[in-house]
Design a protein around this motif. Structure first.
Motif, PDB file in Angstrom:
ATOM      1  N   SER A   1      53.686  30.881  47.504  1.00  0.00           N
ATOM      2  CA  SER A   1      53.528  32.094  47.630  1.00  0.00           C
ATOM      3  C   SER A   1      54.144  32.648  46.445  1.00  0.00           C
ATOM      4  N   GLY A   2      53.336  33.952  46.041  1.00  0.00           N
ATOM      5  CA  GLY A   2      53.590  34.610  44.878  1.00  0.00           C
ATOM      6  C   GLY A   2      52.840  34.594  43.731  1.00  0.00           C
ATOM      7  N   GLN A   3      52.271  33.255  43.596  1.00  0.00           N
ATOM      8  CA  GLN A   3      51.359  32.722  42.595  1.00  0.00           C
ATOM      9  C   GLN A   3      49.708  33.374  42.627  1.00  0.00           C
ATOM     10  N   ARG A   4      49.341  33.687  41.832  1.00  0.00           N
ATOM     11  CA  ARG A   4      47.721  33.975  41.611  1.00  0.00           C
ATOM     12  C   ARG A   4      46.986  32.987  41.131  1.00  0.00           C
ATOM     13  N   VAL A   5      45.882  32.921  41.462  1.00  0.00           N
ATOM     14  CA  VAL A   5      44.805  32.042  41.045  1.00  0.00           C
ATOM     15  C   VAL A   5      44.103  32.800  39.824  1.00  0.00           C
ATOM     16  N   PRO A   6      44.390  31.914  38.614  1.00  0.00           N
ATOM     17  CA  PRO A   6      43.614  32.803  37.234  1.00  0.00           C
ATOM     18  C   PRO A   6      42.211  33.140  37.569  1.00  0.00           C
ATOM     19  N   ALA A   7      42.225  34.309  36.844  1.00  0.00           N
ATOM     20  CA  ALA A   7      40.512  34.604  36.689  1.00  0.00           C
ATOM     21  C   ALA A   7      39.915  33.771  35.842  1.00  0.00           C
ATOM     22  N   PRO A   8      38.538  33.470  36.087  1.00  0.00           N
ATOM     23  CA  PRO A   8      37.849  32.709  35.031  1.00  0.00           C
ATOM     24  C   PRO A   8      37.932  33.478  33.783  1.00  0.00           C
ATOM     25  N   ALA A   9      37.830  33.085  32.508  1.00  0.00           N
ATOM     26  CA  ALA A   9      37.830  33.688  31.173  1.00  0.00           C
ATOM     27  C   ALA A   9      36.799  34.620  31.202  1.00  0.00           C
ATOM     28  N   GLY A  10      36.944  35.896  30.971  1.00  0.00           N
ATOM     29  CA  GLY A  10      36.056  36.962  30.628  1.00  0.00           C
ATOM     30  C   GLY A  10      35.820  37.898  31.956  1.00  0.00           C
ATOM     31  N   ARG A  11      36.292  37.218  33.053  1.00  0.00           N
ATOM     32  CA  ARG A  11      36.108  38.023  34.172  1.00  0.00           C
ATOM     33  C   ARG A  11      37.029  38.977  34.611  1.00  0.00           C
ATOM     34  N   GLN A  12      36.601  40.180  35.051  1.00  0.00           N
ATOM     35  CA  GLN A  12      37.559  41.244  35.324  1.00  0.00           C
ATOM     36  C   GLN A  12      37.654  41.499  36.765  1.00  0.00           C
TER      37      GLN A  12
ATOM     38  N   ASP B   1      36.855  43.117  40.224  1.00  0.00           N
ATOM     39  CA  ASP B   1      36.027  43.749  40.790  1.00  0.00           C
ATOM     40  C   ASP B   1      36.773  44.873  41.441  1.00  0.00           C
ATOM     41  N   ALA B   2      35.751  45.743  41.837  1.00  0.00           N
ATOM     42  CA  ALA B   2      36.353  47.409  42.422  1.00  0.00           C
ATOM     43  C   ALA B   2      37.159  47.129  43.796  1.00  0.00           C
ATOM     44  N   PHE B   3      36.644  46.080  44.413  1.00  0.00           N
ATOM     45  CA  PHE B   3      37.223  45.935  45.838  1.00  0.00           C
ATOM     46  C   PHE B   3      38.757  45.336  45.542  1.00  0.00           C
ATOM     47  N   ASP B   4      38.828  44.385  44.691  1.00  0.00           N
ATOM     48  CA  ASP B   4      40.160  43.721  44.385  1.00  0.00           C
ATOM     49  C   ASP B   4      41.225  44.913  43.785  1.00  0.00           C
ATOM     50  N   LEU B   5      40.793  45.740  43.043  1.00  0.00           N
ATOM     51  CA  LEU B   5      41.363  46.855  42.490  1.00  0.00           C
ATOM     52  C   LEU B   5      41.782  47.822  43.503  1.00  0.00           C
ATOM     53  N   TRP B   6      40.957  48.143  44.406  1.00  0.00           N
ATOM     54  CA  TRP B   6      41.359  49.059  45.441  1.00  0.00           C
ATOM     55  C   TRP B   6      42.109  48.544  46.483  1.00  0.00           C
ATOM     56  N   LEU B   7      42.108  47.345  46.589  1.00  0.00           N
ATOM     57  CA  LEU B   7      42.915  46.634  47.642  1.00  0.00           C
ATOM     58  C   LEU B   7      44.419  46.469  47.371  1.00  0.00           C
ATOM     59  N   ARG B   8      44.546  46.092  45.955  1.00  0.00           N
ATOM     60  CA  ARG B   8      45.786  45.879  45.287  1.00  0.00           C
ATOM     61  C   ARG B   8      46.553  47.073  45.343  1.00  0.00           C
ATOM     62  N   ALA B   9      45.711  48.186  45.073  1.00  0.00           N
ATOM     63  CA  ALA B   9      46.365  49.657  44.902  1.00  0.00           C
ATOM     64  C   ALA B   9      46.795  50.074  46.181  1.00  0.00           C
ATOM     65  N   SER B  10      45.792  49.712  47.269  1.00  0.00           N
ATOM     66  CA  SER B  10      46.074  50.424  48.694  1.00  0.00           C
ATOM     67  C   SER B  10      47.421  49.560  49.263  1.00  0.00           C
ATOM     68  N   LEU B  11      47.591  48.251  49.079  1.00  0.00           N
ATOM     69  CA  LEU B  11      48.577  47.663  49.455  1.00  0.00           C
ATOM     70  C   LEU B  11      49.700  47.902  48.967  1.00  0.00           C
ATOM     71  N   LYS B  12      49.874  48.229  47.648  1.00  0.00           N
ATOM     72  CA  LYS B  12      51.031  48.737  46.966  1.00  0.00           C
ATOM     73  C   LYS B  12      51.712  50.002  47.538  1.00  0.00           C
TER      74      LYS B  12
END
Length: 69
Positions: A21-32, A34-45
């Motif tokens: 719990s609390g750890q994130r899977v590292p994103a592959p090098a060079g990958r940002q 995506d819009a859904f992940d950004l939206w979801l993170r902001a909405s949950l926050k």
């Protein structure tokens, strides 16, 4: 939970065990993200930051105190 990849043939992709719990899977090098992940993170926050910042009620602290030390 949202699935990013379509089903693949058995054995074509290794599946990692879940992270603690609390750890994130590292994103592959060079990958940002995506819009859904950004939206979801902001909405949950936005939805849960106020609740997470509230102090823990004393009666609940008494319940967990023996496990803390």
């Amino acid at each position: 939970m949202r699935t990013r990849h379509k089903a693949r043939a058995a054995g074509s992709r290794r599946v990692s065990p879940p992270l603690p719990s609390g750890q994130r899977v590292p994103a592959p090098a060079g990958r940002q993200d995506d819009a859904f992940d950004l939206w979801l993170r902001a909405s949950l926050k936005r939805a849960y930051d106020d609740v997470a910042a509230e102090p823990v009620p004393p009666h609940l602290l008494r319940l967990i105190e023996p496990d803390r030390g």
